[in-house]
Design a protein around this motif. Structure first.
Motif, mmCIF file in Angstrom:
data_model
loop_
_atom_site.group_PDB
_atom_site.id
_atom_site.type_symbol
_atom_site.label_atom_id
_atom_site.label_comp_id
_atom_site.label_asym_id
_atom_site.label_seq_id
_atom_site.Cartn_x
_atom_site.Cartn_y
_atom_site.Cartn_z
ATOM 1 N N THR A 281 0.967 -1.384 -0.079
ATOM 2 C CA THR A 281 -0.027 0.123 -0.056
ATOM 3 C C THR A 281 0.865 1.206 0.090
ATOM 4 N N ASN A 282 2.174 1.100 -0.372
ATOM 5 C CA ASN A 282 3.184 2.128 -0.314
ATOM 6 C C ASN A 282 3.404 2.961 1.137
ATOM 7 N N GLY A 283 3.077 2.257 2.218
ATOM 8 C CA GLY A 283 3.032 2.841 3.399
ATOM 9 C C GLY A 283 4.697 2.504 4.130
ATOM 10 N N ALA A 284 5.469 1.669 3.245
ATOM 11 C CA ALA A 284 6.758 1.481 3.431
ATOM 12 C C ALA A 284 7.533 0.996 2.375
ATOM 13 N N HIS A 285 8.774 1.659 2.364
ATOM 14 C CA HIS A 285 9.634 0.905 1.342
ATOM 15 C C HIS A 285 10.071 -0.707 1.690
ATOM 16 N N ILE A 286 10.447 -1.298 0.610
ATOM 17 C CA ILE A 286 10.627 -2.640 1.052
ATOM 18 C C ILE A 286 12.308 -2.765 1.402
ATOM 19 N N LEU A 287 12.416 -3.573 2.566
ATOM 20 C CA LEU A 287 13.833 -3.750 3.241
ATOM 21 C C LEU A 287 14.128 -4.923 2.733
ATOM 22 N N THR A 288 15.482 -4.848 2.119
ATOM 23 C CA THR A 288 15.999 -5.902 1.638
ATOM 24 C C THR A 288 17.504 -6.212 2.125
ATOM 25 N N GLU A 289 18.380 -5.019 1.767
ATOM 26 C CA GLU A 289 19.683 -5.032 2.251
ATOM 27 C C GLU A 289 19.956 -3.834 2.995
ATOM 28 N N PRO A 290 20.685 -3.928 4.044
ATOM 29 C CA PRO A 290 21.228 -2.750 4.748
ATOM 30 C C PRO A 290 22.014 -1.648 4.004
ATOM 31 N N CYS A 291 22.768 -2.164 2.876
ATOM 32 C CA CYS A 291 23.359 -1.218 2.128
ATOM 33 C C CYS A 291 22.441 -0.270 1.337
ATOM 34 N N ASP A 292 21.195 -1.009 0.742
ATOM 35 C CA ASP A 292 20.341 -0.195 0.011
ATOM 36 C C ASP A 292 19.483 0.874 0.735
ATOM 37 N N LEU A 293 19.206 0.431 2.312
ATOM 38 C CA LEU A 293 18.758 1.252 3.054
ATOM 39 C C LEU A 293 19.658 2.612 3.222
ATOM 40 N N ALA A 294 20.990 2.475 3.410
ATOM 41 C CA ALA A 294 21.807 3.348 3.653
ATOM 42 C C ALA A 294 21.858 4.178 2.416
ATOM 43 N N GLU A 295 22.038 3.519 1.195
ATOM 44 C CA GLU A 295 22.108 4.303 0.066
ATOM 45 C C GLU A 295 20.899 4.972 -0.365
ATOM 46 N N TYR A 296 19.687 4.694 0.149
ATOM 47 C CA TYR A 296 18.541 5.441 -0.119
ATOM 48 C C TYR A 296 18.438 6.611 0.765
ATOM 49 N N LEU A 297 18.940 6.663 1.838
ATOM 50 C CA LEU A 297 18.928 7.572 2.769
ATOM 51 C C LEU A 297 20.128 8.639 2.747
ATOM 52 N N GLY A 298 21.189 8.294 1.776
ATOM 53 C CA GLY A 298 22.326 9.153 1.554
ATOM 54 C C GLY A 298 23.313 8.934 2.642
ATOM 55 N N TRP A 299 23.212 7.785 3.571
ATOM 56 C CA TRP A 299 24.223 7.401 4.543
ATOM 57 C C TRP A 299 25.118 6.535 3.957
ATOM 58 N N ALA A 300 25.388 6.230 3.072
ATOM 59 C CA ALA A 300 26.323 5.010 2.648
ATOM 60 C C ALA A 300 27.824 5.567 2.599
ATOM 61 N N HIS A 301 28.062 6.692 2.729
ATOM 62 C CA HIS A 301 29.377 7.180 2.676
ATOM 63 C C HIS A 301 29.680 8.255 3.519
#
Length: 372
Positions: A281-301
């Motif tokens: 229902t688009n109430g959340a992004h799918i959570l698959t890998e920690p690196c993907d979450l960090a990349e999405y939030l701009g926390w990867a580097h």
């Protein structure tokens, strides 16, 4: 009314924060009209009714007197057991939470954690967690801890996903904060007391909005979810059925414009149904890998911080405000005024000028950040 001059600011803050139905929105409205907490408790009921242009049980003389007496007991007990109270105008108060209209005005806290760390995640899920949920919560916390600097993990110290997230943070050597639905002279559940003690000893904290005379009530557990949702940059829902506290927390986080992620699961698994619903229902992004979450939030580097340059024609007061906002994004005018020792009116005037100059920007929740 009693002689309010005999009460210090701590007692006044505890008492004001405990006004029935009080929250960030109502409290700041009252103070805008009355001036400050000392005047609120020092004025008579008739004077308050005239100033507020309203009648309310919270203005009753006896009610306010009882609040002060209770607050004095809380301050003394907090000092006795090494618990602190942080008020919304204190720079230590979580600024992300301060941007939520229904946030409490104060928090009792045991421990010493930066509640305004640059990266904060909240992790929630069912108390009846499966091995899949527990291992996933541990994986995400531990891997994010290794790739994201200055990370703090928030949860609720409950059975299942909550305590798994706290333990993973401890194992990873990063601070973790428990938002409790009971006063801090108790731990719920009691079996998690060793975890709570270890959290405090290792740079984490346990906090609550409830004073030591509050009675445990099921409704308090739902109410604390708004703090879990409001304190973070993003919320991770690891396992949940279609109904429950985690789904409520996800709804709150979305209403606060937080990023929400949910761990997918098999359609036949009861405690994946809520997560799957959030995703579909688009109430959340799918959570698959920690690196993907960090990349999405701009926390990867992690970038090396550089000295920020400000316009040379700023006044001393304006420069002070900009420097404060550079270190404390999304701060409200009342927090800025307290931090830089200026009147609220002067801060608001300065913010207007700074926004025109492009030095600061307002946020959707009514706060301000330094422009980048």
């Amino acid at each position: 009314m009693p002689n309010v001059e005999s009460y210090d600011d701590l007692v006044l803050h505890i008492a004001f924060a405990r006004l029935k139905g009080n929250n960030f929105s109502l409290g700041t409205q009252i103070l805008d009209k009355v001036g400050d907490e000392r005047r609120f408790f020092g004025m008579s009921e008739a004077e308050l009714q005239k100033t507020m242009n309203a009648r309310s049980p919270i203005l009753d003389d006896d009610y306010r007197r009882a609040l002060l007496e209770r607050a004095l007991r809380q301050a003394r007990h907090a000092d006795k057991i090494n618990v602190d109270f942080i008020y919304y105008s204190d720079s230590r108060f979580p600024r992300r939470l301060a941007n939520c209209a229904d946030a409490p005005l104060g928090l009792f806290i045991a421990g010493d954690t930066d509640l305004n760390a640059s990266h904060i995640i909240s992790v929630v899920g069912t108390r009846r967690a499966t091995s899949y949920g527990i291992s996933s919560a541990s994986k995400f916390v531990s891997e994010l801890a290794s790739m994201v600097p200055n990370l703090v993990v928030v949860s609720g110290l409950a059975y299942g996903i909550d305590v798994a997230a706290h333990r993973a943070a401890l194992d990873s050597g990063i601070p973790t904060v428990a938002v409790s639905a009971v006063p801090l002279d108790r731990i719920y559940p009691e079996t998690h007391r060793p975890v709570a003690v270890k959290m405090i000893q290792n740079g984490g904290a346990v906090l609550t909005e409830y004073d030591f005379e509050s009675h445990t009530n099921p409704s308090l557990f739902l109410a604390r979810n708004r703090i879990v949702a409001g304190m973070c940059d993003c919320l991770l829902v690891m396992e949940s059925d279609r109904k429950g506290g985690s789904m409520t927390t996800a709804s709150l986080a979305n209403s606060y414009d937080r990023e929400v992620f949910a761990l997918p699961g098999r359609i036949t698994d009861p405690y994946s149904r809520g997560c799957n619903k959030l995703i579909s229902t688009n109430g959340a992004h799918i959570l698959t890998e920690p690196c993907d979450l960090a990349e999405y939030l701009g926390w990867a580097h992690s970038n090396v911080p550089q000295q920020k340059q400000f316009p040379l024609d700023l006044t001393d007061e304006q420069l002070c405000i900009v420097r404060y906002l550079d270190a404390n994004a999304d701060s409200l005018p009342v927090q800025i005024a307290s931090a830089v020792s200026m009147s609220l009116a002067d801060v608001q005037d300065a913010l207007f000028q700074l926004e025109l100059m492009g030095c600061v920007a307002s946020t959707p929740a009514g706060g301000y950040s330094a422009s980048h």
